[in-house]
Design a protein around this motif. Structure first.
Motif, mmCIF file in Angstrom:
data_model
loop_
_atom_site.group_PDB
_atom_site.id
_atom_site.type_symbol
_atom_site.label_atom_id
_atom_site.label_comp_id
_atom_site.label_asym_id
_atom_site.label_seq_id
_atom_site.Cartn_x
_atom_site.Cartn_y
_atom_site.Cartn_z
ATOM 1 N N GLY A 1 -111.000 -7.289 115.897
ATOM 2 C CA GLY A 1 -112.293 -7.086 115.322
ATOM 3 C C GLY A 1 -113.359 -6.686 115.838
ATOM 4 O O GLY A 1 -114.427 -6.708 115.473
ATOM 5 N N GLY A 2 -113.192 -6.173 117.222
ATOM 6 C CA GLY A 2 -114.372 -5.681 117.947
ATOM 7 C C GLY A 2 -115.047 -6.783 118.435
ATOM 8 O O GLY A 2 -116.195 -6.524 119.271
ATOM 9 N N ARG A 3 -114.500 -7.971 118.619
ATOM 10 C CA ARG A 3 -115.214 -9.077 119.353
ATOM 11 C C ARG A 3 -115.058 -8.867 120.798
ATOM 12 O O ARG A 3 -114.106 -8.629 121.206
ATOM 13 N N GLU A 4 -116.105 -9.538 121.476
ATOM 14 C CA GLU A 4 -116.364 -9.245 122.961
ATOM 15 C C GLU A 4 -115.552 -10.268 123.589
ATOM 16 O O GLU A 4 -115.412 -11.676 123.145
ATOM 17 N N VAL A 5 -114.725 -10.284 124.828
ATOM 18 C CA VAL A 5 -113.782 -11.138 125.389
ATOM 19 C C VAL A 5 -114.540 -10.915 127.166
ATOM 20 O O VAL A 5 -114.906 -9.773 127.179
ATOM 21 N N LEU A 6 -114.258 -11.794 127.759
ATOM 22 C CA LEU A 6 -114.502 -11.587 129.148
ATOM 23 C C LEU A 6 -113.029 -11.628 130.010
ATOM 24 O O LEU A 6 -112.282 -12.381 129.833
ATOM 25 N N TYR B 1 -110.454 -5.535 120.827
ATOM 26 C CA TYR B 1 -111.365 -6.395 121.460
ATOM 27 C C TYR B 1 -112.397 -5.412 122.029
ATOM 28 O O TYR B 1 -111.931 -4.413 122.667
ATOM 29 N N ARG B 2 -113.595 -5.775 122.411
ATOM 30 C CA ARG B 2 -114.567 -5.460 123.286
ATOM 31 C C ARG B 2 -114.436 -5.987 124.680
ATOM 32 O O ARG B 2 -114.564 -7.413 124.547
ATOM 33 N N VAL B 3 -114.090 -5.334 125.860
ATOM 34 C CA VAL B 3 -114.127 -5.981 126.913
ATOM 35 C C VAL B 3 -115.063 -6.043 127.692
ATOM 36 O O VAL B 3 -115.524 -4.927 128.237
#
Length: 294
Positions: free
Chosen positions: A155-160, A181-183
């Protein structure tokens, strides 16, 4: 030649070499199949992603040239053939071979997509390239139907993502982006702490080994994340360890550090998806999602 997408196993064929050297290389590839990215030996050069070629054997060099595989080959010998992207001298050192293969992988991953021949052309220029305005108009093909929507996944959520190997980091980054995901990425535990001091993430992916001895490793970083979440009472950070350490003791250490999931390299897509479904309640994926997103 096609580039594997979202796969961290590459096939390698051997061209030339003595029986002893071929046996040594085959033993090396049996070990290289357990890492990430993984390299697996195949017999047919035509289906291999990369080649290991004997630069001192003219017939092998000629075969590589006939197949137009010079840029996909690691040459080993006294001299590098013209146009070679990777070359090593004898004696054969497995670590150097692996490093050369990883550099070829990195070159392939970083290669830009070829531009369309008609991209950004002025309409008049386009007509000129088709033979002029006075000629009969060329029938225009109907546009292809729009592809089905990609599964929402992350869903486009940011992860590290914390990984010190550039190749392994690139693979996992691509896989996470493919899954929606956005990385945000970094290469060390120290850099991760700097980022985490300024922002929070709902999910962090990290390796255990993050640099030379004395550096902050993934287990220490996991402990700090879990302690911060317990003390602050804020966002709970899910920690997924992705590592080449696959012993029972390693898994126990990861569990004691507080990780939510422990995955070993090379990653398998089905196991990765199952883990995300377990640790990320907002992750949306269906059984046919992979084919729909291809």
């Amino acid at each position: 030649m096609s580039t594997p997408a979202f796969v961290d196993t590459f096939t390698v064929a051997i061209e030339g070499f003595s029986a002893f050297e071929r046996q040594a290389l085959a033993s090396f590839f049996r070990l290289a199949a357990q890492r990430s990215p993984a390299f697996r030996q195949v017999e047919e050069a035509g289906i291999a992603d990369f080649l290991i070629a004997d630069a001192d054997h003219p017939a092998s060099v000629a075969a590589v040239r006939r197949g137009q595989r010079v840029e996909d080959s690691v040459f080993i010998g006294a001299h590098a053939p013209e146009g070679a992207a990777a070359w090593l001298s004898r004696p054969i050192e497995p670590v150097h071979v692996l490093r050369a293969l990883e550099e070829l992988v990195e070159l392939r991953l970083s290669a830009p997509e070829p531009p369309s021949a008609m991209m950004d052309l002025d309409p008049l220029e386009a007509d000129t390239q088709r033979g002029g305005l006075d000629e009969a108009p060329v029938p225009v093909a109907k546009p292809a139907p729009a592809p089905p929507p990609r599964p929402r996944g992350g869903g486009g959520r940011e992860v590290l993502l914390v990984e010190d190997s550039p190749i392994a980091r690139q693979f996992l980054k691509q896989r996470l982006q493919h899954l929606g995901y956005r990385v945000i990425e970094c290469a060390s535990g120290e850099a991760a702490l700097e980022i985490l001091s300024k922002r929070t993430f709902g999910m962090v992916f990290l390796d255990v080994v993050l640099g030379p001895p004395g550096s902050i490793d993934g287990l220490q970083l996991c402990q700090r994340l879990k302690q911060r979440g317990a003390q602050g009472g804020g966002l709970r950070t899910v920690v997924v360890i992705v590592t080449g350490l696959d012993g029972a003791t390693d898994r126990v250490r990861g569990s004691l550090a507080g990780c939510d999931a422990y995955l070993t390299k090379p990653l398998h897509e089905s196991e990765f998806i199952a883990t995300l479904l377990q640790v990320d309640p907002a992750f949306e994926w269906s059984a046919d999602a992979s084919s729909a997103a291809a």
